[in-house]
Motif scaffolding. Structure first.
Motif, short mmCIF file in Angstrom:
data_model
loop_
_atom_site.label_atom_id
_atom_site.label_comp_id
_atom_site.label_asym_id
_atom_site.label_seq_id
_atom_site.Cartn_x
_atom_site.Cartn_y
_atom_site.Cartn_z
N LEU A 199 38.76 -13.12 -24.24
CA LEU A 199 37.70 -13.61 -24.87
C LEU A 199 37.91 -15.00 -25.61
CD1 LEU A 199 35.88 -10.68 -26.45
CD2 LEU A 199 35.35 -11.82 -24.14
N GLN A 200 37.32 -16.20 -25.25
CA GLN A 200 37.44 -17.27 -26.09
C GLN A 200 36.03 -17.88 -26.28
OE1 GLN A 200 40.33 -19.42 -23.20
NE2 GLN A 200 38.47 -20.63 -22.45
N ASN A 201 35.77 -18.79 -27.34
CA ASN A 201 34.86 -19.50 -27.45
C ASN A 201 34.25 -20.72 -26.39
OD1 ASN A 201 34.30 -17.94 -29.81
ND2 ASN A 201 34.67 -19.55 -31.11
N PHE A 202 33.45 -21.06 -26.27
CA PHE A 202 33.14 -22.27 -25.23
C PHE A 202 33.68 -23.35 -26.09
CE2 PHE A 202 29.75 -19.45 -23.71
CZ PHE A 202 29.55 -19.89 -22.26
N ASN A 203 34.27 -24.19 -25.41
CA ASN A 203 34.60 -25.26 -26.47
C ASN A 203 34.65 -26.67 -25.72
OD1 ASN A 203 36.67 -25.05 -24.08
ND2 ASN A 203 38.28 -24.22 -25.08
N LYS A 204 33.85 -26.90 -24.77
CA LYS A 204 33.67 -28.18 -24.01
C LYS A 204 32.98 -29.02 -25.16
CE LYS A 204 36.07 -27.62 -20.32
NZ LYS A 204 37.21 -28.12 -19.95
N GLU A 205 33.23 -30.27 -25.29
CA GLU A 205 32.32 -31.09 -25.89
C GLU A 205 30.91 -31.31 -25.76
OE1 GLU A 205 33.03 -32.78 -28.91
OE2 GLU A 205 34.98 -31.72 -29.19
N TRP A 206 30.03 -31.28 -26.55
CA TRP A 206 28.69 -31.59 -26.13
C TRP A 206 28.30 -32.97 -25.80
CZ3 TRP A 206 24.41 -28.11 -28.65
CH2 TRP A 206 24.79 -26.71 -28.59
N CYS A 207 27.39 -33.14 -25.09
CA CYS A 207 26.88 -34.63 -24.69
C CYS A 207 25.75 -35.04 -25.49
CB CYS A 207 26.52 -34.82 -23.39
SG CYS A 207 25.98 -36.08 -22.59
N GLU A 232 10.55 -39.57 -25.33
CA GLU A 232 11.95 -39.84 -24.64
C GLU A 232 12.99 -40.25 -25.37
OE1 GLU A 232 10.09 -41.37 -20.23
OE2 GLU A 232 10.22 -42.66 -21.92
N SER A 233 12.73 -40.95 -26.40
CA SER A 233 13.89 -41.26 -27.44
C SER A 233 14.59 -40.40 -28.23
CB SER A 233 13.49 -42.65 -27.89
OG SER A 233 12.37 -42.54 -28.84
N ILE A 234 14.09 -39.41 -28.31
CA ILE A 234 14.59 -38.24 -29.44
C ILE A 234 15.93 -38.01 -29.09
CG2 ILE A 234 14.34 -36.01 -30.16
CD1 ILE A 234 11.25 -36.26 -30.10
N ALA A 235 16.86 -38.26 -30.06
CA ALA A 235 18.16 -38.02 -29.59
C ALA A 235 18.57 -36.53 -29.77
CB ALA A 235 19.09 -38.70 -30.57
N ILE A 236 19.20 -35.99 -28.61
CA ILE A 236 19.59 -34.50 -28.69
C ILE A 236 21.42 -34.14 -28.29
CG2 ILE A 236 17.30 -33.80 -28.26
CD1 ILE A 236 18.31 -33.41 -25.33
N SER A 237 21.68 -33.08 -28.34
CA SER A 237 23.18 -32.89 -27.87
C SER A 237 22.80 -31.71 -27.12
CB SER A 237 24.09 -32.65 -29.18
OG SER A 237 24.25 -33.52 -29.79
N MET A 238 23.81 -31.91 -25.71
CA MET A 238 23.65 -30.93 -24.89
C MET A 238 24.91 -30.50 -24.34
SD MET A 238 20.32 -30.33 -23.79
CE MET A 238 20.27 -30.18 -22.02
N PRO A 239 25.19 -29.02 -24.49
CA PRO A 239 26.20 -28.62 -23.83
C PRO A 239 26.19 -28.31 -22.22
CG PRO A 239 25.03 -26.88 -24.64
CD PRO A 239 24.37 -27.97 -25.01
N ARG A 240 27.44 -27.90 -21.87
CA ARG A 240 27.52 -27.91 -20.13
C ARG A 240 26.32 -26.64 -20.05
NH1 ARG A 240 32.72 -28.62 -17.66
NH2 ARG A 240 32.62 -26.85 -16.78
N GLU A 241 26.20 -26.51 -18.79
CA GLU A 241 25.07 -25.67 -18.28
C GLU A 241 25.50 -24.37 -18.50
OE1 GLU A 241 22.27 -24.53 -14.24
OE2 GLU A 241 24.16 -25.65 -14.11
N ASP A 242 26.68 -23.96 -18.32
CA ASP A 242 27.00 -22.29 -18.60
C ASP A 242 26.67 -22.09 -20.13
OD1 ASP A 242 29.01 -24.13 -19.45
OD2 ASP A 242 30.46 -22.78 -18.61
N GLU A 243 27.15 -23.00 -20.98
CA GLU A 243 26.83 -22.73 -22.25
C GLU A 243 25.30 -22.84 -22.70
OE1 GLU A 243 28.42 -23.83 -26.68
OE2 GLU A 243 29.34 -25.05 -24.84
N GLN A 244 24.65 -23.46 -22.05
CA GLN A 244 23.09 -23.64 -22.15
C GLN A 244 22.48 -22.34 -21.79
OE1 GLN A 244 21.17 -26.76 -20.03
NE2 GLN A 244 22.83 -28.23 -20.25
N ARG A 245 23.04 -21.69 -20.59
CA ARG A 245 22.53 -20.61 -20.18
C ARG A 245 23.01 -19.47 -21.02
NH1 ARG A 245 19.58 -21.30 -15.73
NH2 ARG A 245 20.39 -23.23 -14.65
N ALA A 246 23.93 -19.43 -21.56
CA ALA A 246 24.64 -18.33 -22.56
C ALA A 246 23.72 -18.42 -23.87
CB ALA A 246 26.01 -18.57 -22.93
#
Length: 389
Positions: A4-12, A148-162
């Motif tokens: 087991l390990q945490n999701f560790n990819k940087e968010w965009c 449209e201009s509201i800033a957000i951070s997004m992880p990769r799709e697999d982490e989004q779904r988790a």
């Protein structure tokens, strides 16, 4: 075994306009019948606010293909996020089928590779930002460019779904608790209908109930102005027909009592077991010896108080009218037994409501942590040996 390990990819870091296509809504001419009562769901903010859960499956009104073509509304694909951009700014639902909306929406069409459920949860945390960008003299509205201009951070799709799955699990628990609370309330209401009318009797009780005026069981008293007794750290509540409005160190009455509105909200009885003060729009009662206060409270809950309204404007009750209402009353021991049964049911409902509220608070904390990347979920990884095993 899988490690087991945490999701560790940087968010965009990105914006709402870059992760979705934002569409406007519109209203066909309501004076042209052929535009209405078709098969295309047409959503208004009311459809959003009255629908529980995160998916919108039914709308109040439907339009025809001709109605859709006549205005600037877009036919949104299934899975689009319906975002209220006027009045109830920031309220969101996910479309369960193809749908269009009125002009009170800025809907987000989500592309492949992005979890619409993740975006749904993320948007629900951005209401304050949307309100801060809203403008308008008649009513507030957030424009398409501002959204449209509201800033957000997004992880990769697999982490989004988790993340979306974790939050959906909590939503499922909340929905189950709400359903259980509703069921318990319905059962209690049915039991009240039986026990408080004598249609059903508890074991060990028999004999006829007596028809009496409420005035034989209680005396209705008037509340008083709180003007000179209010204190922020007072020991006792100051009560109005809508609930507690302040605190005081002086009590108007120090025994258990049933309270009922004199003016305004006249159909919401209250039971109070400790010292209190009531204002002049709220009656309190002095209960006669041998009567169960809690039983009388439950009796009050069964009375159609609005049928005794004595005013054409603000609903009002008269103390004499209350005391003259005729009810069937059992002997004291049966009153206490019935009150005990209903009190136990109330305690069970209150405990469930407390569990629901704690679960909701837990979910809010989860959202603040998971949707910002402050806390990362654990993901399983498998080796060839794991698969062979």
């Amino acid at each position: 075994m899988g490690a087991l390990q945490n999701f560790n990819k940087e968010w965009c870091k990105t914006t709402l306009g870059k992760v979705s296509t934002i569409k406007n809504g519109a209203t066909p001419n309501t004076q042209i019948p052929r535009f209405w009562n078709g098969t295309i769901p047409w959503c208004t903010p009311t459809d959003i606010t009255r629908t529980p859960g995160k998916y919108l499956t039914v709308t109040e009104r439907y339009i025809t293909e001709a109605g859709l073509q006549s205005c600037g509304a877009s036919l949104l694909p299934r899975g689009s996020i319906l975002l209220c951009s006027r009045a109830t700014i920031g309220e969101v639902k996910i479309a369960a089928s193809e749908i269009c909306t009125n002009q009170g929406f800025k809907s987000l069409v989500v592309p492949t590779g992005t979890s619409n459920e993740f975006l749904y949860y993320l948007l629900s945390t951005l209401k304050s930002q949307m309100l801060g960008r809203a403008a308008g003299s008649t009513f507030l509205e957030i424009g398409k460019r501002d959204l449209e201009s509201i800033a957000i951070s997004m992880p990769r799709e697999d982490e989004q779904r988790a993340i979306a799955e974790a939050l959906s699990d909590v939503d499922g628990l909340l929905a189950a608790l709400e359903a259980l609370i509703a069921k318990k309330r319905a059962i209690k209401q049915a039991v009240m209908q039986q026990l408080l009318t004598g249609k059903s009797r508890l074991p060990g009780f028999s004999g006829e109930w007596e028809r009496k005026q409420l005035g034989s069981a209680l005396t209705v008293r008037h509340g008083r102005s709180q003007r000179y007794i209010t204190g922020p750290d007072g020991k006792y509540p100051i009560l109005a027909s809508g609930g507690e409005i302040g605190r005081t160190d002086v009590s108007l009455y120090d025994k258990p009592s049933v309270l009922i509105g004199r003016k305004g909200t006249i159909d919401d009885p209250q039971y109070v077991s400790s010292p209190f003060w009531t204002v002049d729009t709220l009656f309190y009662t002095e209960i006669a010896d041998g009567m169960s206060v809690k039983f009388l409270y439950y009796k009050f809950c069964m009375i159609p108080w609005r049928s005794y309204n004595e005013a054409s404007g603000v609903p009002s009750l008269n103390s004499r009218t209350i005391e003259n209402i005729e009810v069937n009353l059992p002997k004291s021991d049966e009153q206490h037994a019935i009150a005990a049964v209903l009190s136990d049911m109330d305690a069970e409902i209150t405990a469930l409501e407390g569990r629901r509220d704690k679960t909701h608070a837990f979910k809010q904390g989860m959202m603040q942590q998971l949707l910002t990347g402050r806390v990362r979920l654990v993901q399983p990884t498998y080796t060839t040996e794991d698969i062979v095993c």
